[in-house]
Design a protein around this motif. Sequence first.
Motif, short mmCIF file in Angstrom:
data_model
loop_
_atom_site.label_atom_id
_atom_site.label_comp_id
_atom_site.label_asym_id
_atom_site.label_seq_id
_atom_site.Cartn_x
_atom_site.Cartn_y
_atom_site.Cartn_z
N ARG A 189 1.13 26.18 -5.70
CA ARG A 189 0.05 27.09 -5.27
C ARG A 189 -0.29 26.92 -3.79
O ARG A 189 -0.92 27.77 -3.18
CB ARG A 189 -1.20 26.89 -6.12
CG ARG A 189 -1.77 25.57 -5.90
CD ARG A 189 -2.92 25.10 -6.67
NE ARG A 189 -3.12 23.80 -6.05
CZ ARG A 189 -4.19 23.42 -5.36
NH1 ARG A 189 -5.23 24.18 -5.30
NH2 ARG A 189 -4.22 22.26 -4.78
N ALA A 226 -0.41 5.68 -1.19
CA ALA A 226 0.07 4.51 -0.44
C ALA A 226 1.58 4.38 -0.62
O ALA A 226 2.27 3.79 0.20
CB ALA A 226 -0.63 3.25 -0.93
N ALA A 227 2.07 4.92 -1.75
CA ALA A 227 3.50 5.04 -2.02
C ALA A 227 4.25 3.71 -2.02
O ALA A 227 5.37 3.60 -1.53
CB ALA A 227 4.15 6.05 -1.07
N ASN A 228 3.61 2.69 -2.57
CA ASN A 228 4.31 1.41 -2.79
C ASN A 228 5.33 1.61 -3.90
O ASN A 228 5.10 2.41 -4.81
CB ASN A 228 3.32 0.34 -3.25
CG ASN A 228 2.19 0.16 -2.26
OD1 ASN A 228 2.43 0.08 -1.06
ND2 ASN A 228 0.96 0.13 -2.75
N GLY A 280 -0.09 17.85 -11.89
CA GLY A 280 -0.84 16.70 -11.38
C GLY A 280 -2.32 16.80 -11.64
O GLY A 280 -2.76 16.88 -12.79
N HIS A 338 -9.78 6.94 -5.84
CA HIS A 338 -9.06 5.68 -5.58
C HIS A 338 -8.96 5.49 -4.06
O HIS A 338 -8.67 6.44 -3.35
CB HIS A 338 -7.66 5.72 -6.21
CG HIS A 338 -6.87 4.47 -5.92
ND1 HIS A 338 -7.32 3.23 -6.26
CD2 HIS A 338 -5.68 4.29 -5.29
CE1 HIS A 338 -6.43 2.32 -5.87
NE2 HIS A 338 -5.44 2.94 -5.28
N TYR A 368 -3.90 -4.47 -3.60
CA TYR A 368 -2.51 -4.48 -3.13
C TYR A 368 -2.52 -4.47 -1.62
O TYR A 368 -3.48 -3.97 -1.00
CB TYR A 368 -1.69 -3.34 -3.73
CG TYR A 368 -2.25 -1.94 -3.60
CD1 TYR A 368 -2.97 -1.37 -4.64
CD2 TYR A 368 -2.02 -1.16 -2.46
CE1 TYR A 368 -3.48 -0.08 -4.55
CE2 TYR A 368 -2.51 0.13 -2.36
CZ TYR A 368 -3.24 0.67 -3.40
OH TYR A 368 -3.74 1.96 -3.32
N PRO A 404 -8.13 11.51 -4.98
CA PRO A 404 -8.12 11.55 -6.44
C PRO A 404 -6.75 11.24 -7.04
O PRO A 404 -5.71 11.54 -6.46
CB PRO A 404 -8.49 13.00 -6.74
CG PRO A 404 -8.00 13.76 -5.56
CD PRO A 404 -7.98 12.84 -4.38
C1 LIG Z 1 -5.21 6.78 -2.87
C2 LIG Z 1 -3.97 6.82 -3.72
C3 LIG Z 1 -2.98 5.87 -3.56
C4 LIG Z 1 -1.83 5.89 -4.33
N1 LIG Z 1 -0.87 4.95 -4.14
C5 LIG Z 1 0.26 4.95 -4.87
C6 LIG Z 1 1.26 3.97 -4.67
O1 LIG Z 1 1.12 3.08 -3.85
N2 LIG Z 1 2.41 4.05 -5.41
C7 LIG Z 1 2.58 5.01 -6.33
O2 LIG Z 1 3.65 5.03 -6.97
N3 LIG Z 1 1.63 5.94 -6.55
C8 LIG Z 1 0.48 5.94 -5.85
N4 LIG Z 1 -0.49 6.88 -6.07
C9 LIG Z 1 -0.31 7.83 -7.16
C10 LIG Z 1 0.59 9.00 -6.78
O3 LIG Z 1 0.01 9.64 -5.71
C11 LIG Z 1 0.74 9.92 -7.97
O4 LIG Z 1 1.32 9.22 -9.05
C12 LIG Z 1 1.63 11.12 -7.67
O5 LIG Z 1 1.32 11.70 -6.44
C13 LIG Z 1 1.50 12.16 -8.77
O6 LIG Z 1 2.27 13.26 -8.42
P1 LIG Z 1 2.26 14.60 -9.25
O7 LIG Z 1 3.40 15.41 -8.74
O8 LIG Z 1 2.19 14.31 -10.68
O9 LIG Z 1 0.86 15.31 -8.95
P2 LIG Z 1 0.22 15.99 -7.66
O10 LIG Z 1 0.58 15.28 -6.43
O11 LIG Z 1 -1.23 16.14 -7.96
O12 LIG Z 1 0.91 17.40 -7.57
C14 LIG Z 1 0.60 18.49 -8.39
C15 LIG Z 1 0.91 19.77 -7.66
O13 LIG Z 1 0.71 20.87 -8.54
C16 LIG Z 1 0.21 21.95 -7.80
N5 LIG Z 1 -0.45 22.89 -8.71
C17 LIG Z 1 -1.54 22.65 -9.46
N6 LIG Z 1 -1.88 23.74 -10.16
C18 LIG Z 1 -0.98 24.70 -9.88
C19 LIG Z 1 -0.81 26.05 -10.28
N7 LIG Z 1 -1.66 26.63 -11.13
N8 LIG Z 1 0.22 26.75 -9.76
C20 LIG Z 1 1.09 26.17 -8.90
N9 LIG Z 1 0.96 24.90 -8.46
C21 LIG Z 1 -0.05 24.17 -8.96
C22 LIG Z 1 -0.76 21.28 -6.84
O14 LIG Z 1 -1.06 22.09 -5.73
C23 LIG Z 1 -0.02 20.02 -6.47
O15 LIG Z 1 0.76 20.16 -5.30
C24 LIG Z 1 -1.66 6.89 -5.31
C25 LIG Z 1 -2.66 7.85 -5.48
C26 LIG Z 1 -3.81 7.81 -4.71
C27 LIG Z 1 -4.87 8.83 -4.94
#
Ligand SMILES: Cc1cc2nc3c(=O)[nH]c(=O)nc-3n(C[C@H](O)[C@H](O)[C@H](O)COP(=O)(O)OP(=O)(O)OC[C@H]3O[C@@H](n4cnc5c(N)ncnc54)[C@H](O)[C@@H]3O)c2cc1C
Length: 809
Positions: free
Chosen positions: A36, A48-50, A204, A225, A254, A321
């Motif tokens: 979107r 942080a992407a560890n 997500g 977080h 971490y 978040p």
């Molecule tokens: C502060 C912080 C630190 C972190 N550090 C780490 C770490 O060190 N190591 C690690 O492994 N993980 C870490 N994480 C976790 C990691 O960020 C998540 O596990 C990962 O980003 C999840 O990805 P995702 O693709 O599931 O979700 P998201 O990144 O939330 O992506 C979902 C996507 O779906 C899209 N979307 C939603 N609804 C719709 C719709 N109706 N139509 C089209 N598109 C839509 C959104 O725009 C979004 O781009 C951290 C998270 C935070 C908040």
Amino acid sequence: MKTHTQAVVIGGGVIGCSILYHLTKLGWNDVVLLERDELTSGSTWHAAANIHGLHDSANISRLQHYTMTLYNQLEEETGQSCGVFQPGSLYLAQTENREHQLRLQAAKAKLYGMNFHEINRDEAERLHPLVNFDGIRCIMYEPDGGNVDPSGVTNAYAVGARQKGAEIHRFTAVIGTEQQPDGSWIVRTNKGDIHTQWVINAAGLWGREVAALAGIELPLQPTEHQYFVTETIAEIDALDRRLPSVADRDGEYYLRQEGKGLLIGAYERDMRFWAEEGTPLDFAHDLFPDDLERIEENMMRAIDRVPLVGEAGIKRVINGPMIWTPDSNVVLGPVPELKNYFCCNGIIPGFSQSAGMGLMVAQWIIEGEMQYDMFGWDMARFGLWANDKKFVKAKVEDVYAHRFAIHYPNEERAAGRPLRTRPAYEMQKGMGAVFGLNYGWEHPLWFADQPETVDTNGFTRQNWWEPVGRECRMLRDHVGVIDISNFAKYQVKGAGAEEWLNSVFANTMPKVVGRSCLTPLIGVRGGIAGDATVTRVSEDEFWVVSSGMAERYQKRFYDTVELPEGTTFTSMTDAMCGFNVAGPKSRDLLQRLTNTSLATEDFPFMRSKMIDLAGVNCLALRVSFTGDLGWELHCKAEDQARLYEALIDGAKALEGGPVGSRALMSLRVEKGYGSWSREYSPEYWPHEVGLERLCKMQKDFLNKAACADVLAQPAREQLVLVHVNEDDVSMSNSDATGGEPIFKDGEGIGRVTSGTYGYTVGMSLALGYIKAGTALPGDDVEVMILGKSHRGIILHEPPFDPKGERLRA
Ligand SMILES: Cc1cc2nc3c(=O)[nH]c(=O)nc-3n(C[C@H](O)[C@H](O)[C@H](O)COP(=O)(O)OP(=O)(O)OC[C@H]3O[C@@H](n4cnc5c(N)ncnc54)[C@H](O)[C@@H]3O)c2cc1C
């Protein structure tokens, strides 16, 4: 934009892009991803992407290992940098239990060929001169640990998928998903509609909102977080290399290098939920205001460990978040109640797991099943009961605040409970029952002398170890009453019931009313997707008992075979309760409560009857998972308390009493019986588990071709029962629990699936798989309990009643 496609992935975060990439990698090129906003617009951009390779679960470790390896390959394949830094990770143990955990992980790493090993303090100080290692008992080093660039990785997946034909549409919001009569879907977007075979929800932070478009709910809750990055630290600036990251989990933070400073993040106890009523649709590259006070305690512990952190200024704070499930593992898999709708939501370590997760999703969709048993990720481990908002919040609060706590074998966490109880719950509580959670139900694990007793937790033998032994001996010497209401129960009724069951299960269904059979359910790859006891209760009615935790998982299999007209399949798990009454005096006990003769000649092994027991109408099956003389009794839920009272009173008069499921676990291992999710899983073939004789190849059944295919191949592994050396076990005060590697002559040959003390045979026991041909009964092996070698010997036969005389008495 295409109007027709094989799969639409909703969400362009790291997970959606990895799924798209893996779909193309496995040969589906006509696939589309819809985002979107910009790619990475959810949790992904600010992570942080560890990255870490080791996990308590061996299969998750394998997938994290795959993920870390793929990042480097992706860069080569796509030319897109993933920003991979692998300066290594240091894992620190401040406590004895953390040391046990790390040593066990090191033993597993050796078995699976991963690099994770102990180093001494000198070596650690050389690797990370800024860390104060005082008070650290043990240090492990993972040379491949590090971090990646979140947008780099996401874009690399996107480039790789596009190279293989996938389309990605940014700024294309999905606003509707509508199931079509043939099972396909229309996905509606602000830029037009797409007709697709599969919908994949990888949205997500918006996983709940996208699920709601298809009329489903998911057990998800976002939280805040935080991490912060320091200004440049001169000592780091002066180094010509990158420092390893530090996993000081007892300190609950971490820490790693970022630029020429340090990045420190924390899972604080005083956590904050976000978006309880739904994730705002206009949230994208946004963050929350800083709130470092909340993580102050964690920061102070980080400063104690790396004093320079306390002197450095803070350059940047990220408070963003992330979205959680009740147990912090992803909810992944086809939604059992829908056709061709796949979820992959609630991912916390997205960067450690993205590739493994994408691969599993693509395998499941394209090949029909994952190559590994990933029940711990399968969304079907939760039933619809888990959508209870109060439950989800309580669990998420608990898992967030204890993110870095050690999760012990047999640990039961109290948060969010009780959720589902049976009528006998209060009575059991009064009798000292300590409860566990099984598919949402409270069920007695063991009975303490005092009500309100709780489990202590640890890797060694805990407060329940002796009482469970008393329960086992009571059952084997006299009689025990075990609540088995949490088993899944089904009624199959109608003229086509036998035909349907025969076309689902691998064994031939009983022809004669009153007879029971054991049967495997075969998975798509020919493994064991389930095991059930099926009883013919009348000409056109069958009673099926199977694993309770697998109810929603196995529904996917049952739903693939159409029921004949007029035949029904009904889950009776909620409506009916059950007890297993077992032990040498079980016949005496039950005979005192019924006029039906229970004599062997009238009621032999593997037979069933409807009987009146203390005024309660019961289906009695002469089977027993304890391996002892016994009956399973199934009654209406409203009669459970009355029947329980009668059974307990009767048992007490015979020196017996209530027995919990921990004792059942020990008793069945003494008999060498396997259990679903431990010894039985889709990963194992029938002849590896000893169930091949129950696969009747002369008839048709679900996934028969796959079964024939695997049976034609030699077994890769074999199930063995190991007697672990008593002296070694006494020294460590710990039995195997499951997951411990098995070695022979220094070579890793297998792993434990269930471990326990066999109280009535006086042996510490471990059931497990070893590579075929690596050891024979009578051979010496080593079981790595707590990561330390314990001598063991492979048994020729189960130590309890190997001839089944007690069972058939
Ligand atoms: C502060 C912080 C630190 C972190 N550090 C780490 C770490 O060190 N190591 C690690 O492994 N993980 C870490 N994480 C976790 C990691 O960020 C998540 O596990 C990962 O980003 C999840 O990805 P995702 O693709 O599931 O979700 P998201 O990144 O939330 O992506 C979902 C996507 O779906 C899209 N979307 C939603 N609804 C719709 C719709 N109706 N139509 C089209 N598109 C839509 C959104 O725009 C979004 O781009 C951290 C998270 C935070 C908040």
